[in-house]
Motif scaffolding. Structure first.
Motif, PDB file in Angstrom:
ATOM      1  N   ASP A  30      -4.355   1.788  -5.657  1.00 24.70           N
ATOM      2  CA  ASP A  30      -5.788   2.017  -5.549  1.00 24.70           C
ATOM      3  C   ASP A  30      -6.316   2.712  -6.795  1.00 24.70           C
ATOM      4  O   ASP A  30      -5.577   2.922  -7.766  1.00 24.70           O
ATOM      5  N   PRO A  51     -11.170  -2.490   1.769  1.00 21.08           N
ATOM      6  CA  PRO A  51     -10.899  -1.063   2.037  1.00 21.08           C
ATOM      7  C   PRO A  51     -10.193  -0.821   3.366  1.00 21.08           C
ATOM      8  O   PRO A  51      -9.300   0.025   3.456  1.00 21.08           O
ATOM      9  N   GLU A  52     -10.569  -1.580   4.395  1.00 17.67           N
ATOM     10  CA  GLU A  52      -9.948  -1.407   5.705  1.00 17.67           C
ATOM     11  C   GLU A  52      -8.474  -1.816   5.670  1.00 17.67           C
ATOM     12  O   GLU A  52      -7.630  -1.179   6.308  1.00 17.67           O
ATOM     13  N   GLN A  53      -8.145  -2.879   4.921  1.00 23.26           N
ATOM     14  CA  GLN A  53      -6.749  -3.288   4.791  1.00 23.26           C
ATOM     15  C   GLN A  53      -5.922  -2.197   4.114  1.00 23.26           C
ATOM     16  O   GLN A  53      -4.782  -1.914   4.521  1.00 23.26           O
ATOM     17  N   TRP A  54      -6.495  -1.577   3.105  1.00 18.87           N
ATOM     18  CA  TRP A  54      -5.793  -0.509   2.405  1.00 18.87           C
ATOM     19  C   TRP A  54      -5.569   0.695   3.318  1.00 18.87           C
ATOM     20  O   TRP A  54      -4.471   1.267   3.353  1.00 18.87           O
ATOM     21  N   ARG A  55      -6.560   1.044   4.090  1.00 17.40           N
ATOM     22  CA  ARG A  55      -6.422   2.169   5.010  1.00 17.40           C
ATOM     23  C   ARG A  55      -5.348   1.882   6.060  1.00 17.40           C
ATOM     24  O   ARG A  55      -4.573   2.768   6.436  1.00 17.40           O
ATOM     25  N   GLU A  56      -5.294   0.645   6.529  1.00 18.07           N
ATOM     26  CA  GLU A  56      -4.291   0.266   7.522  1.00 18.07           C
ATOM     27  C   GLU A  56      -2.887   0.336   6.930  1.00 18.07           C
ATOM     28  O   GLU A  56      -1.945   0.782   7.600  1.00 18.07           O
ATOM     29  N   LYS A  58      -1.825   2.279   4.472  1.00 14.33           N
ATOM     30  CA  LYS A  58      -1.457   3.684   4.292  1.00 14.33           C
ATOM     31  C   LYS A  58      -1.121   4.351   5.622  1.00 14.33           C
ATOM     32  O   LYS A  58      -0.238   5.218   5.692  1.00 14.33           O
ATOM     33  N   ALA A  59      -1.811   3.934   6.673  1.00  8.64           N
ATOM     34  CA  ALA A  59      -1.620   4.570   7.979  1.00  8.64           C
ATOM     35  C   ALA A  59      -0.392   4.040   8.721  1.00  8.64           C
ATOM     36  O   ALA A  59       0.131   4.714   9.623  1.00  8.64           O
ATOM     37  N   HIS A  77       3.970   5.385   1.740  1.00  6.83           N
ATOM     38  CA  HIS A  77       2.913   5.801   0.828  1.00  6.83           C
ATOM     39  C   HIS A  77       3.470   6.775  -0.201  1.00  6.83           C
ATOM     40  O   HIS A  77       4.151   7.744   0.148  1.00  6.83           O
TER      41      HIS A  77
END
Length: 262
Positions: free
Chosen positions: A71, A103-108, A110-111, A118
């Motif tokens: 990112d 952005p939502e794919q990246w957050r998923e 990382k989570a 990560h």
């Protein structure tokens, strides 16, 4: 001529070569044929334990099914058997040769600690261009972030015997270095991790282009693990019949009973 990746002793063809070409084009062909793209751990295992007649064909570079995302802050997310890579097509939206992520794919990613790892920007900075070095008679990670990344990519398997093999072939004691995408894109992106040959110290880099012409993949059939176990049984049985102890993948088999010795 297409290199063979499965030996006659394995009965089936659990490993198949896909290349050369764009990973964007190779991946759909691989998935349609019923294969999964090999990850780094699979390639390390095949380099050490494939039948002799095909082992040499693994001493080259391969794109893998394991991914590295990045990112704008310089952090990284490593994912084993990345579903996003398996969904690549010629129509996939790329940014500078990498898959563009929402952005939502990246957050998923990382989570999802069950399937991804990560690395903070500081860990990426510490591990970048570093690998394993020879110290006090064995190979050790140059930094704890290197150990963290390699332990994940090799799925918790010991890398010591592999590191020794790489050093013997490459004649280098600074090996298996990691190279991350340091471009800090304005939108998160994801690439396939590439594992290079023994001759190039078996380093891993995560900044190559998915639309480059030099892509190559190893397809792994669902029955690959069955073929591997059968090959192991055959080799162990031959050794036992000859009255010899047999070591395979860190286990020693006794010459009489065949039980695993600690």
């Amino acid at each position: 001529m297409t290199p063979e990746l499965s030996g006659p002793s394995e009965k089936v063809v659990p490993y198949r070569y896909f290349g050369n070409g764009r990973v964007l084009d190779l991946m759909p062909d691989l998935v349609k044929a019923g294969y999964h793209p090999a990850g780094i751990a699979v390639l390390l295992d095949r380099r050490q334990h494939a039948p002799e007649e095909v082992a040499v064909n693994f001493n080259t570079y391969f794109w893998t099914g394991d991914s590295a995302g990045t990112d704008e802050k310089g952090g990284a997310v490593l994912t084993l058997d990345s579903p996003l890579l398996r969904e690549l097509t010629a129509e996939s939206h790329l940014v500078n040769g990498a898959l563009r992520l929402e952005p939502e794919q990246w957050r998923e990613l990382k989570a999802d600690r069950e399937h991804s790892l990560h690395l903070t920007p500081a860990e990426v900075e510490a591990a970048n261009e570093k690998g394993y070095v020879f110290k006090d008679g064995k190979f050790v990670p140059a930094h704890k972030a290197v150990a963290k990344a390699w332990d994940y990519l090799n799925r918790g398997n010991d890398v010591q015997s592999y590191a020794q093999m790489v050093s013997a072939v490459s004649k280098i004691n600074d090996i298996m270095r990691l190279y991350f995408d340091r471009s800090q894109p304005s939108t998160p992106t994801l690439r396939s991790l590439v594992l290079v040959s023994f001759d190039s110290d078996s380093y891993v880099y995560g900044d190559d282009f998915l639309n480059g012409d030099g892509g190559r993949l190893v397809g792994v059939a669902p029955e690959a693990h069955v073929a591997r176990e059968k090959a192991l049984e055959t080799r162990v049985q031959s050794a036992l019949e000859a009255g010899k102890a047999f070591e395979f993948n860190g286990r020693v088999y006794a010459p009489v009973s065949g039980v695993t010795l600690e």
